[in-house]
Motif scaffolding. Sequence first.
Motif, PDB file in Angstrom:
ATOM      1  N   ASP A  51      21.600  42.497  65.849  1.00 54.67           N
ATOM      2  CA  ASP A  51      21.673  43.395  64.776  1.00 54.67           C
ATOM      3  C   ASP A  51      23.142  43.129  63.983  1.00 54.67           C
ATOM      4  N   ARG A  52      23.277  41.982  63.360  1.00 59.64           N
ATOM      5  CA  ARG A  52      24.581  41.794  62.621  1.00 59.64           C
ATOM      6  C   ARG A  52      24.199  41.254  61.115  1.00 59.64           C
ATOM      7  N   ASP A  53      25.260  41.095  60.587  1.00 59.81           N
ATOM      8  CA  ASP A  53      25.159  40.348  59.248  1.00 59.81           C
ATOM      9  C   ASP A  53      24.599  38.897  59.167  1.00 59.81           C
ATOM     10  N   PRO A  54      23.530  38.928  58.494  1.00 62.83           N
ATOM     11  CA  PRO A  54      23.040  37.036  58.502  1.00 62.83           C
ATOM     12  C   PRO A  54      23.776  36.437  57.706  1.00 62.83           C
ATOM     13  N   GLU A  55      24.383  36.963  56.676  1.00 62.74           N
ATOM     14  CA  GLU A  55      25.183  35.928  55.613  1.00 62.74           C
ATOM     15  C   GLU A  55      26.562  35.208  56.287  1.00 62.74           C
ATOM     16  N   CYS A  56      26.818  36.146  57.149  1.00 66.47           N
ATOM     17  CA  CYS A  56      28.203  35.395  57.961  1.00 66.47           C
ATOM     18  C   CYS A  56      27.556  34.715  59.060  1.00 66.47           C
ATOM     19  N   PHE A  57      26.787  35.205  59.824  1.00 61.80           N
ATOM     20  CA  PHE A  57      25.975  34.120  60.599  1.00 61.80           C
ATOM     21  C   PHE A  57      25.681  33.212  60.276  1.00 61.80           C
ATOM     22  N   ALA A  58      25.223  32.767  58.958  1.00 56.25           N
ATOM     23  CA  ALA A  58      24.922  31.438  58.661  1.00 56.25           C
ATOM     24  C   ALA A  58      26.209  30.627  58.321  1.00 56.25           C
ATOM     25  N   VAL A  59      27.178  31.259  58.141  1.00 58.07           N
ATOM     26  CA  VAL A  59      28.326  30.508  57.880  1.00 58.07           C
ATOM     27  C   VAL A  59      28.771  30.115  59.401  1.00 58.07           C
ATOM     28  N   LEU A  60      28.928  30.888  60.400  1.00 50.38           N
ATOM     29  CA  LEU A  60      29.193  30.623  61.507  1.00 50.38           C
ATOM     30  C   LEU A  60      28.584  29.432  62.377  1.00 50.38           C
ATOM     31  N   LEU A  61      27.045  29.635  62.073  1.00 51.30           N
ATOM     32  CA  LEU A  61      26.148  28.551  62.790  1.00 51.30           C
ATOM     33  C   LEU A  61      26.506  27.263  62.155  1.00 51.30           C
ATOM     34  N   ASP A  62      26.836  27.270  60.851  1.00 49.86           N
ATOM     35  CA  ASP A  62      27.114  25.902  60.062  1.00 49.86           C
ATOM     36  C   ASP A  62      28.307  25.397  60.561  1.00 49.86           C
ATOM     37  N   LEU A  64      33.994  38.199  57.327  1.00 46.26           N
ATOM     38  CA  LEU A  64      33.543  36.955  58.196  1.00 46.26           C
ATOM     39  C   LEU A  64      34.537  37.264  59.367  1.00 46.26           C
ATOM     40  N   CYS A  65      35.871  37.669  59.200  1.00 44.43           N
ATOM     41  CA  CYS A  65      36.613  37.622  60.259  1.00 44.43           C
ATOM     42  C   CYS A  65      35.990  38.748  61.465  1.00 44.43           C
ATOM     43  N   ARG A  66      35.604  39.868  60.843  1.00 43.30           N
ATOM     44  CA  ARG A  66      35.046  40.991  61.744  1.00 43.30           C
ATOM     45  C   ARG A  66      33.893  40.170  62.517  1.00 43.30           C
ATOM     46  N   GLU A  67      33.073  39.391  61.898  1.00 43.70           N
ATOM     47  CA  GLU A  67      31.904  38.836  62.696  1.00 43.70           C
ATOM     48  C   GLU A  67      32.084  37.775  63.496  1.00 43.70           C
ATOM     49  N   ALA A  68      33.307  36.953  63.196  1.00 38.10           N
ATOM     50  CA  ALA A  68      33.508  35.919  64.049  1.00 38.10           C
ATOM     51  C   ALA A  68      34.147  36.533  65.110  1.00 38.10           C
ATOM     52  N   LEU A  69      34.919  37.793  64.963  1.00 35.87           N
ATOM     53  CA  LEU A  69      35.507  38.309  66.242  1.00 35.87           C
ATOM     54  C   LEU A  69      34.304  38.761  67.387  1.00 35.87           C
ATOM     55  N   TYR A 107      31.508  37.645  67.672  1.00 40.16           N
ATOM     56  CA  TYR A 107      30.711  36.577  68.405  1.00 40.16           C
ATOM     57  C   TYR A 107      31.653  35.647  69.052  1.00 40.16           C
ATOM     58  N   GLY A 108      32.956  35.943  69.175  1.00 40.16           N
ATOM     59  CA  GLY A 108      33.934  35.261  69.957  1.00 40.16           C
ATOM     60  C   GLY A 108      34.318  33.829  69.391  1.00 40.16           C
ATOM     61  N   LEU A 109      34.287  33.728  67.941  1.00 40.00           N
ATOM     62  CA  LEU A 109      34.572  32.449  67.247  1.00 40.00           C
ATOM     63  C   LEU A 109      35.624  32.608  66.341  1.00 40.00           C
ATOM     64  N   LEU A 110      36.330  33.781  66.486  1.00 40.87           N
ATOM     65  CA  LEU A 110      37.496  33.676  65.476  1.00 40.87           C
ATOM     66  C   LEU A 110      38.494  32.580  65.615  1.00 40.87           C
ATOM     67  N   ASP A 111      38.858  32.203  66.889  1.00 39.10           N
ATOM     68  CA  ASP A 111      39.927  31.109  66.980  1.00 39.10           C
ATOM     69  C   ASP A 111      39.321  29.646  66.365  1.00 39.10           C
ATOM     70  N   ARG A 112      37.955  29.492  66.505  1.00 35.26           N
ATOM     71  CA  ARG A 112      37.155  28.247  65.661  1.00 35.26           C
ATOM     72  C   ARG A 112      37.291  28.399  64.092  1.00 35.26           C
ATOM     73  N   VAL A 113      37.313  29.563  63.796  1.00 32.88           N
ATOM     74  CA  VAL A 113      37.185  29.879  62.248  1.00 32.88           C
ATOM     75  C   VAL A 113      38.512  29.632  61.955  1.00 32.88           C
ATOM     76  N   ARG A 114      39.665  30.151  62.438  1.00 36.25           N
ATOM     77  CA  ARG A 114      41.036  29.757  62.220  1.00 36.25           C
ATOM     78  C   ARG A 114      41.476  28.294  62.256  1.00 36.25           C
ATOM     79  N   ALA A 115      40.934  27.645  63.401  1.00 37.59           N
ATOM     80  CA  ALA A 115      41.302  26.071  63.385  1.00 37.59           C
ATOM     81  C   ALA A 115      40.680  25.421  62.266  1.00 37.59           C
ATOM     82  N   ALA A 116      39.564  25.873  61.974  1.00 35.32           N
ATOM     83  CA  ALA A 116      38.875  25.277  60.656  1.00 35.32           C
ATOM     84  C   ALA A 116      39.471  25.404  59.335  1.00 35.32           C
ATOM     85  N   ARG A 117      40.190  26.653  59.473  1.00 34.46           N
ATOM     86  CA  ARG A 117      40.878  27.048  58.230  1.00 34.46           C
ATOM     87  C   ARG A 117      42.121  26.289  58.051  1.00 34.46           C
TER      88      ARG A 117
END
Length: 453
Positions: A56-67, A85-90, A92-102
């Motif tokens: 039960d989370r935001d599907p738009e952000c999940f699409a970005v994280l799955l990609d 996006l930051c909130r959703e990445a946190l 799922y435990g993917l915040l560090d992955r998002v930062r590394a990609a940024r």
Amino acid sequence: MKGKRGRVRLNVGGRVFETTAATLAGAGRDTMLGAMIDASWNHGDGEGGVDEYFIDRDPECFAVLLDLLRTGGLHVPPHVADGVLCREALYYGLLDRVRAARWGPFDGDRLRLAASVAGSAAGDGTAVRAAPDGGCCVAHGGAVRVYNWVMEERRAVHLDHAPVNDAAYLDEATLLVAARERPGTGRRDGGVAAFSALTGDLRHRFRVAHDRHVRSYTPGALAFDNRCKVFASCKGRFNEYGIGVWDCTTGEQADFFYEPPGCALGDADKLQWLDGTSTLMAATMFPRTDSSFISLLDFRDKKNVAWSWSDVGTPASLEDKHVLHAIAMEDGRSLCVINQYDDLGFLDVRSSGGAGGVRWRSRSKLAARKKKASPRGEETCYPKLAAHGGQLFASTNDTISVFSGPDHVLTSTLRGSDAGAICDFSIGGDRLFALHNEENVVDVWETSPPPII
């Protein structure tokens, strides 16, 4: 979770995604998605051997994280806000992955201007400090404004108009603030205190005791070591002149290095801990005092000044070359200083009392732009120095110069927004933050991520 074809179906907020168990495993076992393939989880009841789960989370952000998990690249549609996006990445435990990609690992020669953030009031910014998580804080008069890594402002630290001298991140969640007493009030509201970087709430005040009595004091610069000790230069009303030391675990005063003759430790405006020699650099610089003093302090059983240097008594040809800022180089063998003519100088701390003198290197040709002056005709900002990852950084007017290699050769020049002179800058969390005092604008510099092969 072991479907016949290793596929997983996720219903996220009503939108169905289908991926493989291997893609989710790539998130890591310590993430929410990676844990979903652990054998301890119950299998879903999907059709055709495909496990299905509802999130039960935001599907738009999940699409970005799955990609991101599929390709390693971060592609954010314009309608997806960074904060969401930051909130959703946190989650799922993917915040560090998002930062590394940024952005990639910090490299001064590959920095690019990523953002310019305007503060609420112009002309009162005094210091900017990088946070370990990629955010920062900015001292404005009697407040410290705190930003997360997507540069969204959190709740500020308010000191009831007590002017801020310095700030430092003890960790991602704890901010240290050094503030003067409010002039003309008679209140003892100055000193060093720890605040929550997330909520702005006061956590602890660091007291100074002398002759078994708690004393009021004005702190200058802050620093901390790798053994949970907090240092602050202290200027008291009685005999509390020197460097105060506190245990940041208990919050209690652990030591005090009293100011020896010929030094000005209580006025120090730059402190830096040197891991290699277990000493503290304390620098009191012009124009705070008539002359500059730099000392390395040894806090072991017999506290002493392990090394010191001053520009008192310099030759006539160099008498105006007062030191305005100093930094200990990462090799621990030398200090870099800068004067009002933007000359870089190097001091060998292995020589007794700086016996070899300063090896000056002229930078006057690099200051291409005219220095911006205040309405009173005074220069508004003094140069600053920083060392990071083997590189040396020096701010001059509206520019930051990057020097690389053992000979400190100029390799890059950073010039960001047209917001006037840079009064302070800070490096941390794989970012460089530059504060323009006149317009109260913070430039955010990031290293471009490596190409995806």
